[in-house]
Design a protein around this motif. Structure first.
Motif, PDB file in Angstrom:
ATOM      1  N   ALA A 107      23.495   1.988 -51.456  1.00 23.52           N
ATOM      2  CA  ALA A 107      23.737   2.396 -49.978  1.00 23.52           C
ATOM      3  C   ALA A 107      23.508   4.065 -49.866  1.00 23.52           C
ATOM      4  O   ALA A 107      22.425   4.343 -49.653  1.00 23.52           O
ATOM      5  CB  ALA A 107      25.117   1.791 -49.204  1.00 23.52           C
ATOM      6  N   LEU A 108      23.738   4.231 -50.702  1.00 24.14           N
ATOM      7  CA  LEU A 108      24.755   5.947 -50.916  1.00 24.14           C
ATOM      8  C   LEU A 108      23.123   6.581 -51.171  1.00 24.14           C
ATOM      9  O   LEU A 108      22.146   7.367 -50.678  1.00 24.14           O
ATOM     10  CB  LEU A 108      25.010   6.350 -51.623  1.00 24.14           C
ATOM     11  N   GLY A 109      22.137   5.867 -52.335  1.00 25.61           N
ATOM     12  CA  GLY A 109      21.154   6.644 -52.260  1.00 25.61           C
ATOM     13  C   GLY A 109      20.261   5.868 -51.802  1.00 25.61           C
ATOM     14  O   GLY A 109      18.531   7.302 -51.050  1.00 25.61           O
ATOM     15  N   GLU A 114      18.027  11.828 -50.898  1.00 27.74           N
ATOM     16  CA  GLU A 114      17.085  13.124 -50.512  1.00 27.74           C
ATOM     17  C   GLU A 114      18.154  14.178 -50.757  1.00 27.74           C
ATOM     18  O   GLU A 114      18.051  15.719 -51.432  1.00 27.74           O
ATOM     19  CB  GLU A 114      16.368  13.492 -49.929  1.00 27.74           C
ATOM     20  N   PRO A 115      19.260  14.568 -50.337  1.00 34.19           N
ATOM     21  CA  PRO A 115      20.297  15.294 -50.247  1.00 34.19           C
ATOM     22  C   PRO A 115      20.972  15.253 -51.892  1.00 34.19           C
ATOM     23  O   PRO A 115      20.871  16.079 -52.213  1.00 34.19           O
ATOM     24  CB  PRO A 115      21.094  15.026 -48.847  1.00 34.19           C
ATOM     25  N   LEU A 119      20.696  18.108 -54.177  1.00 34.03           N
ATOM     26  CA  LEU A 119      22.048  18.973 -55.342  1.00 34.03           C
ATOM     27  C   LEU A 119      21.878  18.719 -55.745  1.00 34.03           C
ATOM     28  O   LEU A 119      22.577  19.863 -56.819  1.00 34.03           O
ATOM     29  CB  LEU A 119      23.098  18.219 -54.567  1.00 34.03           C
ATOM     30  N   ALA A 120      21.746  17.823 -56.738  1.00 30.95           N
ATOM     31  CA  ALA A 120      21.262  17.628 -58.533  1.00 30.95           C
ATOM     32  C   ALA A 120      19.895  19.268 -59.249  1.00 30.95           C
ATOM     33  O   ALA A 120      20.131  19.683 -59.839  1.00 30.95           O
ATOM     34  CB  ALA A 120      21.038  17.043 -58.769  1.00 30.95           C
ATOM     35  N   THR A 121      19.388  19.165 -58.173  1.00 26.56           N
ATOM     36  CA  THR A 121      18.374  20.470 -58.645  1.00 26.56           C
ATOM     37  C   THR A 121      19.000  21.819 -58.614  1.00 26.56           C
ATOM     38  O   THR A 121      18.948  22.241 -59.584  1.00 26.56           O
ATOM     39  CB  THR A 121      17.609  20.266 -57.689  1.00 26.56           C
ATOM     40  N   VAL A 153      25.227  10.521 -61.377  1.00 20.64           N
ATOM     41  CA  VAL A 153      26.059  11.088 -61.505  1.00 20.64           C
ATOM     42  C   VAL A 153      27.084  11.637 -60.012  1.00 20.64           C
ATOM     43  O   VAL A 153      27.666  10.686 -60.478  1.00 20.64           O
ATOM     44  CB  VAL A 153      26.297  11.787 -62.732  1.00 20.64           C
ATOM     45  N   LEU A 154      26.365  12.503 -59.656  1.00 21.15           N
ATOM     46  CA  LEU A 154      26.538  12.028 -58.715  1.00 21.15           C
ATOM     47  C   LEU A 154      26.501  11.161 -57.782  1.00 21.15           C
ATOM     48  O   LEU A 154      27.031  11.007 -56.766  1.00 21.15           O
ATOM     49  CB  LEU A 154      25.378  13.872 -57.420  1.00 21.15           C
ATOM     50  N   THR A 155      25.638  10.525 -57.554  1.00 16.04           N
ATOM     51  CA  THR A 155      25.662   9.218 -57.017  1.00 16.04           C
ATOM     52  C   THR A 155      26.765   8.357 -57.345  1.00 16.04           C
ATOM     53  O   THR A 155      27.741   7.570 -56.623  1.00 16.04           O
ATOM     54  CB  THR A 155      24.430   8.459 -56.892  1.00 16.04           C
ATOM     55  N   GLY A 156      27.296   8.385 -58.490  1.00 19.63           N
ATOM     56  CA  GLY A 156      28.126   7.120 -59.242  1.00 19.63           C
ATOM     57  C   GLY A 156      29.643   8.191 -58.403  1.00 19.63           C
ATOM     58  O   GLY A 156      30.529   7.142 -58.521  1.00 19.63           O
TER      59      GLY A 156
END
Length: 297
Positions: A107-109, A114-115, A119-121, A153-156
């Protein structure tokens, strides 16, 4: 808190007022989930659904405006509360929370894809400064793989935070139920929380091997850590209750958890894995005066 729990359980209208108001107000999604869990745990699914529908409407409105937390935590806590009421097993609740975390990650994905990628970039740009010489020693392929792991990893991690919020909301609802109908019951249940060796080892493998099984599997590692950490906290509380640790150490643990989260968090997971093998607390005592937290025998 007891007064609020008592108000919720006075009647259906009072419960609707609390869950609907807390779902509509910002940052109170945890209260909405806890109140709904209390109703489900005590009165069953049928009565809880009549309350749930009034919380879903404002939760869906929050999702429409880009904040899915209220709906996700509300529905997740209801699902775990139903499981807890049906099977009365905190270990199964913890294990099922991993699957719930995967749904949260999806759901977060969808909502924040995009945000999170942006942030990962930005993080990838500062990795050379953060890791200094260690980053420079990596090959070009290894650096590229490390950068590709940032988004999952950020999504997790974000999904794990919602997973923790869901479990804590359920615990608050269960605590309210015990306070109203069987004081001491929740503490007895929580201190008995212990994962058996096979699930604990599988969770440990998910943490250690997840990132090596594929880029998207990297999001599994934070989700697998949550049940182990809660089991580790339960172990410490159980040892203090048995008198094998002074209460001072429990206070120190929570202070250290706030100040040194990055060190204490993995230590709790390790303790839970070791406890799954050696069972430091021994078999849960059946002769405690307090019965199940639901107060129904």
């Amino acid at each position: 808190m007891r007064a609020l729990a008592d108000f919720i359980m006075r009647g259906r209208m009072q419960a609707i007022v609390v869950v609907a108001a807390s779902a509509a107000l910002p940052m109170l999604f945890w209260l909405c989930a806890a109140a709904g869990s209390l109703v489900l745990l005590r009165r069953g699914l049928r009565d809880a659904l009549g309350v749930l529908v009034w919380a879903v409407v404002p939760a869906c409105i929050w999702w429409y405006f880009g904040d899915p937390r209220t709906l996700l935590v509300l529905l997740g806590s209801f699902g775990l509360a139903w499981l807890l009421r049906d099977q009365a097993s905190w270990s199964r609740v913890m294990l099922c929370s991993v699957g719930l975390g995967l749904l949260y990650a999806w759901a977060l994905g969808v909502v924040f894809g995009e945000p999170i990628a942006a942030l990962a970039t930005e993080l990838q740009k500062v990795l050379p400064d953060m890791l200094s010489d260690a980053y420079q020693q990596l090959s070009t392929d290894e650096q590229a793989r490390l950068g590709s792991l940032l988004t999952p990893v950020l999504t997790g991690l974000l999904a794990a935070l919602l997973q923790i919020a869901t479990v804590l909301s359920l615990m608050l609802g269960r605590y309210w139920q015990a306070v109203l109908y069987n004081p001491g019951g929740f503490g007895l249940e929580f201190r008995a929380l212990r994962l058996s060796s096979l699930p604990a080892m599988l969770l440990l493998m998910g943490i250690l091997l997840g990132p090596s099984l594929g880029v998207q599997m990297a999001m599994v590692a934070p989700l697998c850590s949550v049940p182990l950490v809660f089991a580790g906290v339960a172990l410490l509380h159980g040892l203090v209750k048995q008198g094998r640790m002074a209460r001072f150490w429990l206070v120190g643990f929570y202070v250290a958890l706030v100040l040194f989260m990055q060190l204490v968090y993995p230590l709790l997971a390790v303790l839970a894995v070791v406890d799954s093998l050696f069972d430091f607390r021994g078999r849960a005592s059946r002769d405690d005066d307090a019965g199940p937290a639901d107060g129904e025998g």
